[in-house]
Design a protein around this motif. Structure first.
Motif, mmCIF file in Angstrom:
data_model
loop_
_atom_site.group_PDB
_atom_site.id
_atom_site.type_symbol
_atom_site.label_atom_id
_atom_site.label_comp_id
_atom_site.label_asym_id
_atom_site.label_seq_id
_atom_site.Cartn_x
_atom_site.Cartn_y
_atom_site.Cartn_z
ATOM 1 N N SER A 101 16.868 -15.855 1.491
ATOM 2 C CA SER A 101 15.826 -14.995 2.037
ATOM 3 C C SER A 101 14.730 -14.812 0.997
ATOM 4 O O SER A 101 14.886 -15.206 -0.169
ATOM 5 C CB SER A 101 16.408 -13.628 2.420
ATOM 6 N N VAL A 102 13.626 -14.189 1.418
ATOM 7 C CA VAL A 102 12.560 -13.864 0.476
ATOM 8 C C VAL A 102 13.088 -12.909 -0.598
ATOM 9 O O VAL A 102 12.784 -13.058 -1.783
ATOM 10 C CB VAL A 102 11.365 -13.235 1.221
ATOM 11 N N ILE A 116 9.604 -13.924 6.962
ATOM 12 C CA ILE A 116 9.940 -15.253 7.465
ATOM 13 C C ILE A 116 10.951 -15.922 6.538
ATOM 14 O O ILE A 116 11.055 -15.558 5.361
ATOM 15 C CB ILE A 116 8.677 -16.128 7.594
ATOM 16 N N PRO A 117 11.714 -16.895 7.024
ATOM 17 C CA PRO A 117 12.687 -17.579 6.159
ATOM 18 C C PRO A 117 11.988 -18.397 5.082
ATOM 19 O O PRO A 117 10.854 -18.867 5.270
ATOM 20 C CB PRO A 117 13.465 -18.461 7.137
ATOM 21 N N PRO A 118 12.636 -18.594 3.934
ATOM 22 C CA PRO A 118 12.006 -19.299 2.810
ATOM 23 C C PRO A 118 11.594 -20.738 3.133
ATOM 24 O O PRO A 118 10.695 -21.278 2.486
ATOM 25 C CB PRO A 118 13.091 -19.273 1.725
ATOM 26 N N GLU A 132 20.867 -14.575 13.458
ATOM 27 C CA GLU A 132 19.411 -14.484 13.357
ATOM 28 C C GLU A 132 18.755 -15.798 13.761
ATOM 29 O O GLU A 132 19.200 -16.881 13.386
ATOM 30 C CB GLU A 132 19.024 -14.138 11.918
ATOM 31 N N ASP A 133 17.654 -15.687 14.517
ATOM 32 C CA ASP A 133 16.851 -16.840 14.918
ATOM 33 C C ASP A 133 15.422 -16.651 14.426
ATOM 34 O O ASP A 133 14.856 -15.551 14.523
ATOM 35 C CB ASP A 133 16.838 -16.993 16.439
ATOM 36 N N ASN A 134 14.834 -17.734 13.916
ATOM 37 C CA ASN A 134 13.454 -17.707 13.427
ATOM 38 C C ASN A 134 12.682 -18.896 13.983
ATOM 39 O O ASN A 134 13.201 -20.014 14.018
ATOM 40 C CB ASN A 134 13.422 -17.800 11.899
ATOM 41 N N THR A 135 11.440 -18.650 14.411
ATOM 42 C CA THR A 135 10.539 -19.740 14.757
ATOM 43 C C THR A 135 9.228 -19.547 14.010
ATOM 44 O O THR A 135 8.813 -18.409 13.721
ATOM 45 C CB THR A 135 10.263 -19.820 16.269
ATOM 46 N N PHE A 136 8.578 -20.660 13.696
ATOM 47 C CA PHE A 136 7.330 -20.631 12.932
ATOM 48 C C PHE A 136 6.412 -21.719 13.476
ATOM 49 O O PHE A 136 6.817 -22.879 13.600
ATOM 50 C CB PHE A 136 7.626 -20.873 11.450
#
Length: 738
Positions: A79-80, A149-151, A248-252
């Motif tokens: 993570s950040v 946001i994810p790294p 956890e889900d992330n979109t960018f």
């Protein structure tokens, strides 16, 4: 900690420090103040990055460190926050699990820079904050680490410790974290899959490219884990941290279109959806049998929480509220972050970026928690629900002009409409099925900031004076309590013109001195104003920084000292309730405080294969107001003693051909044993990468090698060791790019 483990940890740290002393250190590059160069901490940024960041024209001197995309890929930061905690002076106080209960800083990961929790987070120069309310209100922090946001989507993290420019604001007394996101520069597809301890799974797929004038990058990340394990220091056993799993889900998405070499337009959307079980704190396994028996026999004593069967010399006797594990199974929190921005960039004839940006940042929170009434601990007879939404939308304008090669003028305007809405602790009574509404709140506030600064170079001296107008509009809002009491949140506005002066002097081509002064100004939130012990004024004070950086052959050195003198800051504390000293309530008041911090780094690059780094940071706070808390401690004691005050970091890195590896050691020291299970903790981490071919890299990460029992944060009312960190864990994965 066992004697053997202590000796092992100290021996490893001794080896690292011994090698450091034998060598010197590889650390920061001296920051050159030629306005047309761009060098950051030993990393020369490509011309395209220079045009994207503009920071050479914005900032003067200062204690600045950088985490690059290469660093992130090498260390596989989760993570950040995981990346930031490696930097001296940046302290991450973690609860050990993903927590997102809105408004409770005690049960969130929080951050300080130079001992100050008022840290500003930026993404591509855009503020990630909300002026209507704060998710970690107790810390008065505007940084939301769990919403970052994810790294994998980050090109660069620039950490500015202390004041270095009026462009960053008058409210970031600790410093600024500026996250620069990746953009589509060339065709590439990346797949990353990793598996680790406690069912840890991490998957990332991304695609980027550029065709003619159009560039793009799109990515998706899945991160999940079951309950973690930790070490109970008193009983030297590995325990399960029940209800600590997450998903956890992330979109960018980032799109760019270049009209020509001087004009472009960009769109970015970041989305994060997190579900996390909510343990509140680690269960007290040492008295679990006694608690279970008391619950079964309906004999749990509410006056001592079941500890009547433990002698007072038992190391777990003072653990308060730790019986909550009985009810926490099934409790959870959720967070959804969705941020958009549209940015039009136009460049002047010298390539300096100017832009107009429209943005909309939105966070939603939800909590579902089981909880017994305090007058009957033997059964679960209520469930609580909370939800909140905060939104910040507005426009940023930046304009700069190169007067000549040694003079740059830079100015900007930010306008933001912030809003906050919440229903806190809606309650369902199990026995009757009756639902009662909780505390319902709604707040709105507009803010306007304008600044101008002039960066001038005179031979070896660079001087940047600046002024900033800060306007916090009137709060408009209300609160309806669960007892139908209506409270107005309408407040006056706050405005002030602040000034700053930032300097850098190049002693020679390898060393420089820097110093700065800036005025601090920050308005309180409406909730603090309404619930203050007396009339609450805006925060005001002065921040001072002085430092020195140098490089000689393969070694380099940096030292900095900061002093933040606040004539009027906020203090939040729990005090006995008037008329009922057995109950406690939170109150906010203005206090004067001085924050002192010292940071040093020293390193050595032995050759092309080996390098070392060493860092040290210390911070402490003096306040002139003391208030009794539930533990009898003064507010001053809690400011300094609910976290560590000294941190030593050492790293040894090796790279050769297709293989690279690194060992990191962190020594946390200066903890108060009234709140922590020991006064110091040593944690060792290891990472290794092997490039199988030009497309594929295999990697391996081990955190907390010695399975240390440790905490980085404490809560006074919960007792010692309530928030343990992860025990030894590993991650193994493969990254494939084509």
């Amino acid at each position: 900690m066992t004697i053997k483990k202590n000796k092992l940890a100290v021996s490893i740290l001794g080896i690292l420090l011994g090698g450091m002393i034998l060598g010197s250190a590889y650390a920061q590059e001296s920051e050159k103040e030629n306005l047309e160069d761009y060098t950051l901490e030993g990393i020369t940024i490509e011309a395209s990055m220079q045009k994207a960041l503009n920071d050479r024209y914005i900032r003067t001197g200062g204690d600045v460190e950088v985490i690059t995309a290469a660093d992130i890929k090498e260390h596989h930061y989760a993570s950040v926050a995981d990346a930031l905690k490696r930097i001296p002076g940046v302290e991450i106080q973690s609860v050990g699990y993903k927590s997102m209960e809105y408004g409770y800083s005690s049960y969130q990961d929080t951050m300080t820079i130079n001992g100050d929790s008022r840290v500003l987070l930026l993404v591509d120069g855009k503020r990630i904050s909300n002026e209507a309310n704060a998710s970690a209100a107790g810390e008065h922090s505007k940084a939301q680490l769990f919403a970052m946001i994810p790294p994998q989507n980050i090109e660069l993290i620039e950490v500015v410790k202390g004041a270095a420019a009026m462009a960053y604001g008058s409210d970031a007394t600790g410093g600024v974290i500026n996250i620069i996101t990746k953009k589509g520069e060339y065709a590439s597809t990346t797949l990353d899959a990793a598996y680790g301890s406690w069912g840890k799974q991490n998957y990332t797929v991304s695609n980027s490219g550029k065709k003619d004038k159009f560039g793009w990058i799109v990515s998706y990340n899945k991160d999940k884990r079951d309950d973690m394990k930790y070490v109970d220091r008193e009983y030297k056993k590995t325990r399960t941290y029940s209800s600590s799993g997450y998903d956890e889900d992330n979109t960018f998405v980032k799109l760019d279109y270049n009209f020509d070499e001087n004009q472009s337009i960009g769109f970015m959307h970041t989305y994060k959806n997190t579900f996390a079980e909510y343990p509140i704190m680690a269960p007290d396994y040492s008295s679990k049998d006694a608690l279970d028996e008391a619950l079964q026999n309906n004999s749990l004593n509410p006056n001592n929480n079941g500890y009547d069967k433990l002698p007072k010399d038992d190391p777990a006797w003072n653990r308060y509220h730790r019986w909550w594990y009985v009810y926490n199974d099934g409790s959870f929190t959720k967070n959804r972050t969705s941020n958009y921005d549209l940015k039009y960039t136009f460049k002047d004839e010298d390539g300096l970026n100017n832009y107009v940006r429209f943005f909309n940042n939105e966070n939603r929170y939800y909590m579902d928690r089981n909880r017994p009434y305090f007058d009957d601990y033997r059964k679960l007879d209520r469930k609580q629900y909370s939800w909140a939404k905060e939104q910040a939308k507005g426009v940023d304008v930046r304009w700069g002009k190169k007067i000549n090669k040694n003079n740059y003028l830079y100015t900007g305007i930010d306008y933001t409409k912030s809003s906050f809405g919440q229903e806190a602790y809606r309650e369902l009574k199990i026995a009757t099925g009756v639902t009662k509404h909780g505390k319902i709140s709604s707040i709105k506030r507009d803010t306007l900031d304008m600044f101008v600064q002039d960066k001038m170079k005179f031979d070896k001296l660079t001087v940047t004076p600046g002024i900033r107008y800060n306007h916090y509009g009137k709060n408009e809002g209300w609160e309806l309590s669960n007892k139908e009491k209506l409270t107005s949140y309408d407040t006056d506005s706050y405005s002030k013109l602040t000034m700053g002066l930032f300097t850098n002097y190049d002693i020679d081509e390898n060393s420089s001195l820097y110093a700065s002064w800036s005025q601090v100004y920050n308005a309180p939130y409406a909730i603090d104003i309404v619930k203050a012990a007396n009339k609450l004024e805006a925060e005001e004070g002065d921040a001072y920084t002085i430092g020195y950086i140098a490089k000689l052959n393969k070694s380099s050195f940096g030292v900095n000292y900061t002093l933040t003198k606040m004539d009027n800051t906020f203090g939040k504390f729990r005090v006995p309730k008037e008329g009922d000293p057995e109950e406690f309530e939170s109150k906010t008041t203005n206090i004067a405080s001085d924050i002192y911090s010292l940071g040093m780094n020293y390193g050595y690059k032995f050759d092309d294969n080996w390098k070392m780094q060493l860092g040290y940071s210390h911070a402490s706070t003096d306040v002139d107001t003391k208030a009794n808390t539930s533990s009898g401690a003064t507010y001053e004691e809690l400011r300094n003693n609910l976290h560590y005050n000294n941190r030593y970091t050492t790293s040894l890195d090796y790279t050769k051909d297709q293989f690279s590896a690194g060992l990191d050691a962190t020594l946390y020291a200066g903890m108060d044993t009234k709140y922590f299970s020991d006064n110091q903790f040593l944690v060792l981490d290891f990472h290794a990468n092997y490039k199988v071919d030009k497309n594929m890299t295999a990697y391996f990460v081990v955190n907390n090698i010695t399975n240390e029992a440790y905490e980085t944060k404490a809560v006074a009312v919960e007792g010692i060791g309530a928030l343990p960190m992860e025990g030894r864990n590993f991650l193994v994965g493969v990254n494939y790019s084509f």
